[in-house]
Design a protein around this motif. Structure first.
Motif, PDB file in Angstrom:
ATOM      1  N   GLU A   1       0.825  -1.206   0.000  1.00  0.00           N
ATOM      2  CA  GLU A   1       0.000   0.000   0.000  1.00  0.00           C
ATOM      3  C   GLU A   1       0.861   1.259   0.000  1.00  0.00           C
ATOM      4  O   GLU A   1       0.578   2.220  -0.710  1.00  0.00           O
TER       5      GLU A   1
ATOM      6  N   ASN B   1       1.173   4.138  -2.909  1.00  0.00           N
ATOM      7  CA  ASN B   1       0.888   5.551  -2.637  1.00  0.00           C
ATOM      8  C   ASN B   1       2.019   6.432  -3.146  1.00  0.00           C
ATOM      9  O   ASN B   1       1.783   7.500  -3.709  1.00  0.00           O
TER      10      ASN B   1
ATOM     11  N   LYS C   1      -7.841  10.677  -5.039  1.00  0.00           N
ATOM     12  CA  LYS C   1      -7.672  10.027  -6.340  1.00  0.00           C
ATOM     13  C   LYS C   1      -8.942   9.905  -7.167  1.00  0.00           C
ATOM     14  O   LYS C   1      -8.864   9.768  -8.381  1.00  0.00           O
TER      15      LYS C   1
ATOM     16  N   GLY D   1      -4.309   3.564  -6.003  1.00  0.00           N
ATOM     17  CA  GLY D   1      -5.285   3.683  -4.921  1.00  0.00           C
ATOM     18  C   GLY D   1      -6.545   4.371  -5.395  1.00  0.00           C
ATOM     19  O   GLY D   1      -6.589   4.954  -6.474  1.00  0.00           O
TER      20      GLY D   1
ATOM     21  N   ALA E   1      -6.365   2.668   3.073  1.00  0.00           N
ATOM     22  CA  ALA E   1      -5.129   2.027   3.500  1.00  0.00           C
ATOM     23  C   ALA E   1      -4.520   2.718   4.715  1.00  0.00           C
ATOM     24  O   ALA E   1      -4.307   2.081   5.756  1.00  0.00           O
TER      25      ALA E   1
HETATM   26 MG    MG Z   1      -3.343   4.037  -1.225  1.00  0.00          MG
END
Ligand code: MG
Ligand code: ADP
Length: 642
Positions: free
Chosen positions: A38, A42, A88, A102, A107
């Motif tokens: 994760e 990112n 996002k 993502g 997360a």
């Molecule tokens: Mg993420």
């Protein structure tokens, strides 16, 4: 007995945020590697060009990631760790055209709920960075801090407040392996980023950006795989396929080296894996899997990535078409590629070195290497097959002990010859009616028998031995019988703890795929029972320091790799005895002569001789028959003599 029903109905309540986050964490964060995945994603989403990740104790104690991406402004820091808050996407429509890794915004919130979490971030325009600390979901005041533009996240003591989850964690070695695999998947897909992975202060990978994807593949998987890469490139309507498949001569016992990337995201897909197997059909032995590195690029509307919490699986709008495209491109490529010549003519120089030369060269830590911790030992598997993919060289069973072996103490000789040779192969005598003579087939031609000796076995198709017995005639499968003999010998020695292991003069370093080194080291004790001693050597490399004398003719690196494959597939078996047995089967199968190997008269003589000593000479360890018997009577009947 019936289950008691609740007598009183509880009112419906909205769950507290912390419970929501914990539930989400349960889905997405399985182990340290899930956190790493994760965080890496990112950082890629943030446009970073340099990403460094450091873990301690397999990530159980600490995961720290540092990137030079866009950063997070002060007033959004708290949102970043709030569930369902993301930069996002803005509406549901965008779900079907996400271009980032993502979009769920869960997360960081989940991770901060189940760890001691610190995030520092600075956007380019700000004078300083800001720091946010969250302990088990409870946030502290935001503070200022000095730092360059980008983001630094530290996660300590993952699962410290979820003891059940913590129990599921394996050893640090295993977790380290999973982290390395997560790293590999993201770093492989993004060769334009400078990646670093550090474990317990040691650099495991330091990979500057590269234009050439083969370089990155080589960084991770070594020269043997890199040398076998066959480029694939194909466009059908909106779907673009590119990357590499690996020469079938280099293959694996499981499909873990099948790297498929969809729009930059690593995915697993059963149907596409099936297409890969189909495309290699006829080129691989059963139970072997192709190695591939393939990127699929398609408009985001053609695929739903919102079907799996960690987005490992996806749903294609037209899976059938993609299946055909993949299968067709690889098949076509193979049709126009001379695989034999490719594998045989130009093996990379290091692959054709003699074992002792390799051993010497790799014995010390590498020098003059600008990436000191990426130990890449050439994968010596199929060294022979690389040179002669379809014609294994004749075996010399009486050869001198392998150069890997130190002479034992005074008076000891390395014990192994797959079976002890006859002193004088031409004249073994027996009055028991058992085979007393060796065959006279050499290089496909029948030699005149020695006076008085009868040819008792004939090798046909370099695979079967036909021999006369008292009752009639027997057709023996040379591989199956040899496998049985080795299996029984090994098993007896292992059970009786009499298996002789010899220290290697030059311990052999073996570089394994990222997730594997941990698994092997975890099973070190088990391997010791089998006479194989290993030790960690840093990174994904382990050292084989002792090896069974009986297997002297088998390359330790190759053997270890096969063992890893088996452990990965069967290692979860609870019963150690079953596991040992599975390993013994595998080892004997590997060490046995193969169908297609031409045997010398001496070797045939030995096989027949040792057949008599087998407890079960009728079946190979996998249960296939080793021999078919045709009785004299049956032959007579068939030929209408009686
Ligand atoms: Mg993420
Ligand atoms: P998602 O990635 O699904 O949006 P996350 O919980 O992983 O959800 O992250 C929440 C938000 O925090 C992201 O949308 C992004 O705006 C921000 N963020 C997280 N990590 C970074 C990073 N390394 N650099 C910049 N922004 C980040």
């Amino acid at each position: 007995m019936s289950i008691a029903l609740p007598t009183k109905r509880n009112p419906i309540r909205a769950l507290p945020i912390s419970v929501i986050n914990r539930i989400a964490a349960g889905e997405v964060i399985e182990r340290p590697a899930s956190v790493v995945k994760e965080l890496l994603e990112n950082s890629v989403d943030a446009g970073a060009t340099k990403i460094e990740i450091a873990i301690e104790n397999g990530g159980i104690d600490l995961i720290r990631i540092c990137d030079n991406g866009c950063g997070i402004p002060r007033d959004e820091l708290m949102l970043a760790v709030t569930s369902h808050a993301t930069s996002k996407i803005t509406d549901a429509d965008e779900l079907f055209r996400v271009g980032t890794f993502g979009f769920r915004g869960e997360a960081l919130a989940s991770i901060a709920e189940i760890s001691q979490f610190t995030m520092r971030s600075r956007i380019e325009a700000a004078d300083c960075g800001y720091e946010l600390i969250v302990n088990g979901g409870i946030a502290e005041e935001i503070d200022v801090c000095g730092m360059p533009a980008g983001t630094i996240i530290e996660i300590r003591h993952l699962f410290y407040n979820t003891p059940v989850r913590r129990k599921f964690m394996r050893t640090a070695q295993t977790e380290r392996g999973h982290v390395a695999e997560a790293f590999t998947r993201v770093a492989l897909a993004n060769p334009d980023i400078h990646w670093t992975l550090v474990h317990n202060g040691q650099i495991q990978y330091d990979l500057p950006p590269v234009d050439d994807w083969t370089q990155r593949i080589s960084d991770f998987f070594g020269v043997e795989i890199a040398a076998g890469l066959i480029p694939i490139e194909n466009s059908a309507e909106e779907v673009h396929l590119s990357g590499y498949v690996v020469d079938p001569a280099v293959n694996r016992a499981n499909n873990r080296l099948q790297y498929l990337f969809l729009n930059g995201r690593y995915i697993r897909d059963r149907s596409l894996q099936h297409a890969l197997s189909e495309s290699y059909r006829g080129l691989l032995m059963t139970g072997r899997y192709p190695i591939v590195f393939l990127k699929m690029q398609m408009p985001p509307q053609l695929v739903d990535v919102n079907v799996h919490p960690a987005k490992l699986e996806v749903r294609f709008r037209d899976g059938g078409k993609l299946y055909s495209q993949l299968l067709g491109s690889i098949r076509n490529k193979f049709l126009s590629t001379d695989l034999t010549a490719k594998a045989g003519l130009n093996p990379p120089e290091r692959l054709i070195q003699s074992p002792e030369r390799r051993g010497l060269e790799d014995s010390g830590r590498p020098t003059g290497n600008d990436r000191p911790f990426q130990l890449q030992t050439p994968d010596s598997r199929s060294q022979e097959r690389l040179a002669f993919p379809h014609l294994p060289p004749a075996r010399d069973w009486t050869q001198a002990p392998s150069p890997h072996f130190q002479p034992g103490g005074p008076g000891t000789i390395p014990e192994f010859q797959p079976f002890p040779s006859f002193g004088n192969p031409a004249a073994p005598q027996s009055d028991s009616g058992k085979p007393i003579s060796v065959d006279h087939v050499d290089h496909g031609q029948v030699r005149p028998p020695d006076r008085g000796a009868r040819p008792l076995a004939l090798q046909v198709h370099n695979t079967y031995l036909i021999s006369e017995t008292e009752e009639g005639m027997v057709v023996i499968d040379q591989h199956a019988l040899h496998e049985r003999i080795i299996y029984e010998q090994l098993r007896e020695k292992v059970l009786g703890k009499k298996l002789e292991s010899q220290k290697l003069l030059v311990p052999e370093p073996v570089t394994l795929p990222p997730a594997d080194a941990g698994i092997v080291l975890e099973h070190a004790e088990l391997l010791q029972q089998l006479g194989i001693e290993i030790e960690p050597f840093g990174g994904d490399t382990v050292l084989v320091s002792a090896y069974p004398a009986m297997l002297a003719n088998q390359n330790p690196a190759e053997m270890l790799r096969s063992i890893v494959d088996l452990l990965m597939d069967e290692g979860r078996q609870v019963d150690q005895r079953d596991l040992v047995d599975a390993l013994l089967h595998m080892i004997s199968c590997k060490a046995a002569v193969k169908a297609g190997d031409r045997l010398t008269p001496e070797e045939i003589g030995e096989l027949l001789e040792y057949r008599n000593y087998c407890q079960d000479s009728h079946h190979c360890p996998h249960g296939r028959p080793t021999a078919l018997l045709f009785s004299r009577e049956e032959l007579d009947k068939r030929f209408k003599r009686i």
